[in-house]
Design a protein around this motif. Sequence first.
Motif, PDB file in Angstrom:
ATOM      1  N   GLU A 228      47.127   7.338  75.669  1.00  0.00           N
ATOM      2  CA  GLU A 228      48.508   7.582  75.243  1.00  0.00           C
ATOM      3  C   GLU A 228      49.480   7.503  76.414  1.00  0.00           C
ATOM      4  OE1 GLU A 228      51.030  11.532  73.967  1.00  0.00           O
ATOM      5  OE2 GLU A 228      49.020  11.309  73.124  1.00  0.00           O
ATOM      6  N   VAL A 229      49.126   8.142  77.516  1.00  0.00           N
ATOM      7  CA  VAL A 229      50.014   8.162  78.679  1.00  0.00           C
ATOM      8  C   VAL A 229      50.108   6.776  79.320  1.00  0.00           C
ATOM      9  CG1 VAL A 229      50.344   9.126  80.999  1.00  0.00           C
ATOM     10  CG2 VAL A 229      49.681  10.620  79.102  1.00  0.00           C
ATOM     11  N   LYS A 231      50.005   3.924  77.758  1.00  0.00           N
ATOM     12  CA  LYS A 231      50.958   3.187  76.929  1.00  0.00           C
ATOM     13  C   LYS A 231      52.391   3.641  77.217  1.00  0.00           C
ATOM     14  CE  LYS A 231      52.272   0.492  73.458  1.00  0.00           C
ATOM     15  NZ  LYS A 231      53.689   0.871  73.297  1.00  0.00           N
ATOM     16  N   GLU A 232      52.593   4.927  77.392  1.00  0.00           N
ATOM     17  CA  GLU A 232      53.923   5.442  77.716  1.00  0.00           C
ATOM     18  C   GLU A 232      54.416   4.889  79.049  1.00  0.00           C
ATOM     19  OE1 GLU A 232      53.374   9.779  75.441  1.00  0.00           O
ATOM     20  OE2 GLU A 232      53.354   9.652  77.639  1.00  0.00           O
ATOM     21  N   CYS A 233      53.510   4.749  80.012  1.00  0.00           N
ATOM     22  CA  CYS A 233      53.888   4.185  81.315  1.00  0.00           C
ATOM     23  C   CYS A 233      54.414   2.766  81.158  1.00  0.00           C
ATOM     24  CB  CYS A 233      52.690   4.201  82.261  1.00  0.00           C
ATOM     25  SG  CYS A 233      52.296   5.808  82.955  1.00  0.00           S
ATOM     26  N   ASP A 235      55.720   1.428  78.439  1.00  0.00           N
ATOM     27  CA  ASP A 235      56.991   1.473  77.723  1.00  0.00           C
ATOM     28  C   ASP A 235      58.141   1.894  78.641  1.00  0.00           C
ATOM     29  OD1 ASP A 235      55.636   0.730  75.431  1.00  0.00           O
ATOM     30  OD2 ASP A 235      55.505   2.776  74.632  1.00  0.00           O
ATOM     31  N   LYS A 236      57.903   2.887  79.471  1.00  0.00           N
ATOM     32  CA  LYS A 236      58.942   3.346  80.392  1.00  0.00           C
ATOM     33  C   LYS A 236      59.294   2.263  81.404  1.00  0.00           C
ATOM     34  CE  LYS A 236      58.001   8.299  80.037  1.00  0.00           C
ATOM     35  NZ  LYS A 236      59.375   8.708  79.624  1.00  0.00           N
ATOM     36  N   HIS A 257      55.495   8.902  85.909  1.00  0.00           N
ATOM     37  CA  HIS A 257      54.978   9.414  84.645  1.00  0.00           C
ATOM     38  C   HIS A 257      53.496   9.749  84.749  1.00  0.00           C
ATOM     39  CE1 HIS A 257      55.285  10.294  80.424  1.00  0.00           C
ATOM     40  NE2 HIS A 257      54.310   9.457  80.115  1.00  0.00           N
TER      41      HIS A 257
END
Length: 351
Positions: A228-229, A231-233, A235-236, A257
């Motif tokens: 999850e993290v 993927k967030e990286c 996206d950011k 992040h």
Amino acid sequence: MMVGAASLQPRLLSSFTGDRFIQSRRPLHQLFRCNPGNKHVSMQLSRTFSGLTNLLFNRRDVEKLPNSKRKRLSPEKLSPTRPVPNHIPRPPYITSKTPPGIASGLEVHDEKGIECMRNSGRLAAQVLEYAGTLVKPGIKTDEIDAAVHQMIIDNGAYPSPLGYGGFPKSVCTSVNECICHGIPDSRPLEDGDIINIDVTVYLNGYHGDTSATFFCGDVDDEARKLVEVTKECLDKAISICAPGVEYKKIGKAIHDHADKYRYGVVRMFVGHGVGRVFHADPVILHYRNNDGGRMVLNQTFTIEPMLTMGSFNPVMWDDNWTVVTEDGSLSAQFEHTILITENGAEILTHC
């Protein structure tokens, strides 16, 4: 990847490419020398680092990990190389037999080129989405490769990894502690595994490159959080991209992040320009750095952060491709090809 004395700036290898300082077309396997049974991995460096040739990594093994039922990966049986119909155009590195590497110059496109990039990116995304539906306990990574290969050629495209620097398969399948470049083989996926599938297609003279990490069966909360993290990286990082933005801001966004969750950020492998060639300038660092350079309108490149639950130091297998974490900790990765537009960035590898 640290290459020597602490006083030197860390430098790294691009995913599927060579030493960024050399800026040549030398393939990965010519830059590394891995001696079976030897825990040292030596790297042929540019004159800048002459004499700093030995990189020390831990040897892999197949023992169970501490406090885990999961065993470390080990090489399994490979199937024969899959054929590509003669009518499908090959990338130049296949027909010319020229060893690939990072091409100098940015991938900047006119309107026709942008449309070609959208088409190749869309196909890559569709193939990746399909590959993800195949992930389940018991399926072999070689079976995923077979399905990916067939879908790509059915759409008149060439699977870019196949034959690139001697890579024997059409997709990369990186399971659990494998950071990247896992070669599909006879190992069945197990309940609780995570797997990154990295797809690149060559369609009408343009490459589209993308990857995602998928869950196999019942995956524990720690592994789910890592994915999850990661993927967030990605996206950011994409969210800050626009004309004139410094490339180094990508690394800062990702690293900041990841630090919140105390995950390691892999430094050895990086993003890259992509388009008419598989790998081009710029080199995109996923960690904090002071490299120069700014994004340009109508430019395409990949961002592909790799995060680890433990050590981010890599160990390369004797196949000269598969790269795993030195401590056997899990690794996750996501990747998109993006286009720099007037208003920011367009993700090309969306379905």
